[in-house]
Design an enzyme around this catalytic site. Structure first.
Site, PDB file in Angstrom:
ATOM      1  N   ALA A 101       0.865  -1.191   0.000  1.00  0.00           N
ATOM      2  CA  ALA A 101       0.000   0.000   0.000  1.00  0.00           C
ATOM      3  C   ALA A 101       0.896   1.233   0.000  1.00  0.00           C
ATOM      4  O   ALA A 101       2.099   1.132   0.229  1.00  0.00           O
ATOM      5  CB  ALA A 101      -0.900   0.009   1.235  1.00  0.00           C
ATOM      6  N   LYS A 102       0.331   2.372  -0.263  1.00  0.00           N
ATOM      7  CA  LYS A 102       1.058   3.642  -0.194  1.00  0.00           C
ATOM      8  C   LYS A 102       0.023   4.747  -0.113  1.00  0.00           C
ATOM      9  O   LYS A 102      -1.105   4.585  -0.595  1.00  0.00           O
ATOM     10  CB  LYS A 102       1.917   3.835  -1.445  1.00  0.00           C
ATOM     11  CG  LYS A 102       3.135   4.699  -1.226  1.00  0.00           C
ATOM     12  CD  LYS A 102       4.241   3.919  -0.536  1.00  0.00           C
ATOM     13  CE  LYS A 102       5.516   4.729  -0.467  1.00  0.00           C
ATOM     14  NZ  LYS A 102       6.597   3.993   0.177  1.00  0.00           N
TER      15      LYS A 102
END
Length: 382
Positions: A101-102
């Protein structure tokens, strides 16, 4: 080529080498969820400011999603998408039970006061608290954020869900952060370099290192290289270098070049002039695909980012484990476990290189993509 196009290209090449089913390939590429929220806060002068925040959750086949939150004026959804995807492959290469994720907020943290940053972080957390979590998505610091940012997220999240130290990593030690976390990425770079050089019958001592980027990663890596007999002949950061033009560092006379700053610094313009025999990608995506080809033809050995800089996320995993157990480790144990994971991943990458007759980048990508594909199939994806 931007980071997303380059990451997709590497993924597709790895998928072809592995012979993945086209439907599975498409499914692995598409993010699991993209979140975009509006964060309005009162500024210190009484005016109202609005910022856009988002979180891209790429894949959760192997475990909770994991990745940084950056505060930057040019938070670009394409780049964040690429970095979320890279985290999926990186955690799989490191053999830690996470997906990628980011996230980020489009703001300039230098133009905001401490209290404004706190309000912004808390509003962002209020908007996404039900989409992150210990077993769902575990944020960490990134560009423009730090352990204090994580402390605010932890506190705000805990108001909704009860005290939950494992919801973020990269926290202050006093709130359950791990010993050794600050040095982890740089130490991981050191272990990765040690493994690569040993493979070529060399050691750190007496090798000449040029380090581009002297922030958290570059400064720690330089310290470990120096302590083990390496000669750090050039360093630079955004303010300057050893009495040379910043861009000259990349083509400086050295054995090992370690880009630790921004993406895309090695490109078709300067790749032919690189004198290093080894490149350790301590930054995310420092080498453009065009530069990759030029350097490979020159016989330069490149240790890819999804392995070389995975020390940070590995020790973040240790932090999460310690929080869940409620039992903190000594720094010596953290560093010992980090070395064990880095050496094991290098062996796994080399095995993929031999199986598929490919370079280290594709060895790492095929390893990561294959592990995620296997987990996806085992869980029953259709």
């Amino acid at each position: 080529m931007n980071a997303l196009a380059a990451t997709n290209r590497n993924f597709r090449y790895a998928a072809r080498i592995l012979g993945l089913d086209s439907k599975l390939e498409r499914s692995l590429l598409i993010p699991f969820r993209e979140i975009k929220v509006e964060c309005s806060i009162p500024k210190d002068d009484g005016s109202l400011a609005t910022f856009v925040g988002f979180r891209i959750q790429h894949d959760n086949a192997r475990g909770p999603m994991k990745g940084g939150i950056r505060y930057h004026p040019e938070v670009d959804p394409d780049e964040v998408n690429a970095l979320a995807q890279l985290m999926t492959w990186k955690t799989a290469v490191a053999a830690i039970p996470y997906g990628g994720a980011k996230g980020g907020i489009g703001c300039n943290p230098r133009e905001l006061s401490m209290s404004e940053l706190e309000r912004l972080t808390r509003v962002f957390t209020q908007k996404i608290h039900d989409l992150i979590g210990i077993h769902r998505d575990v944020p960490a610091p990134d560009m423009g954020t730090n352990s204090q940012t994580m402390a605010w997220i932890l506190d705000e999240y805990s108001k909704f869900h009860g005290y939950s130290p494992a919801v973020v990593t990269g926290k202050p030690i006093d709130l359950g952060g791990s010993l050794g976390r600050e040095a982890a990425t740089g130490l991981g770079v050191f272990f990765a370099t040690e493994a690569l050089l040993a493979e070529h019958g060399k050691s750190i001592s007496n090798m000449k290192f040029a380090i581009q980027g002297f922030g958290n990663v570059g400064s720690w890596a330089a310290k470990f290289f120096h302590e083990h007999g390496g000669k750090v002949v050039a360093v630079s950061d955004i303010t300057g270098g050893n009495a040379m033009d910043l861009n000259d560092l990349l083509v400086h006379e050295c054995d090992v070049l370690v880009p630790c700053a921004l993406g895309g610094v090695l490109n078709k313009e300067n790749a032919a002039d690189v004198k290093a025999k080894f490149i350790i990608e301590a930054a995310n995506h420092p080498t453009d695909p065009e530069a990759d080809e030029i350097l490979s033809k020159k016989g330069v050995v490149i240790l890819p980012d999804i392995y070389a800089n995975s020390g940070g996320v590995t020790v973040s995993y240790f932090e999460w484990v310690q929080n869940i157990q409620g039992f903190m480790w000594e720094e010596e144990k953290v560093n010992h476990e980090l070395k064990r994971y880095m050496m094991s991943a290098f062996k796994d990458i080399k095995a993929m290189c031999q199986t598929h007759n490919c370079n280290l980048r594709m060895g790492a990508f095929t390893l990561g993509v294959n592990r995620v594909a296997q987990a996806t199939l085992l869980r029953g994806w259709e």
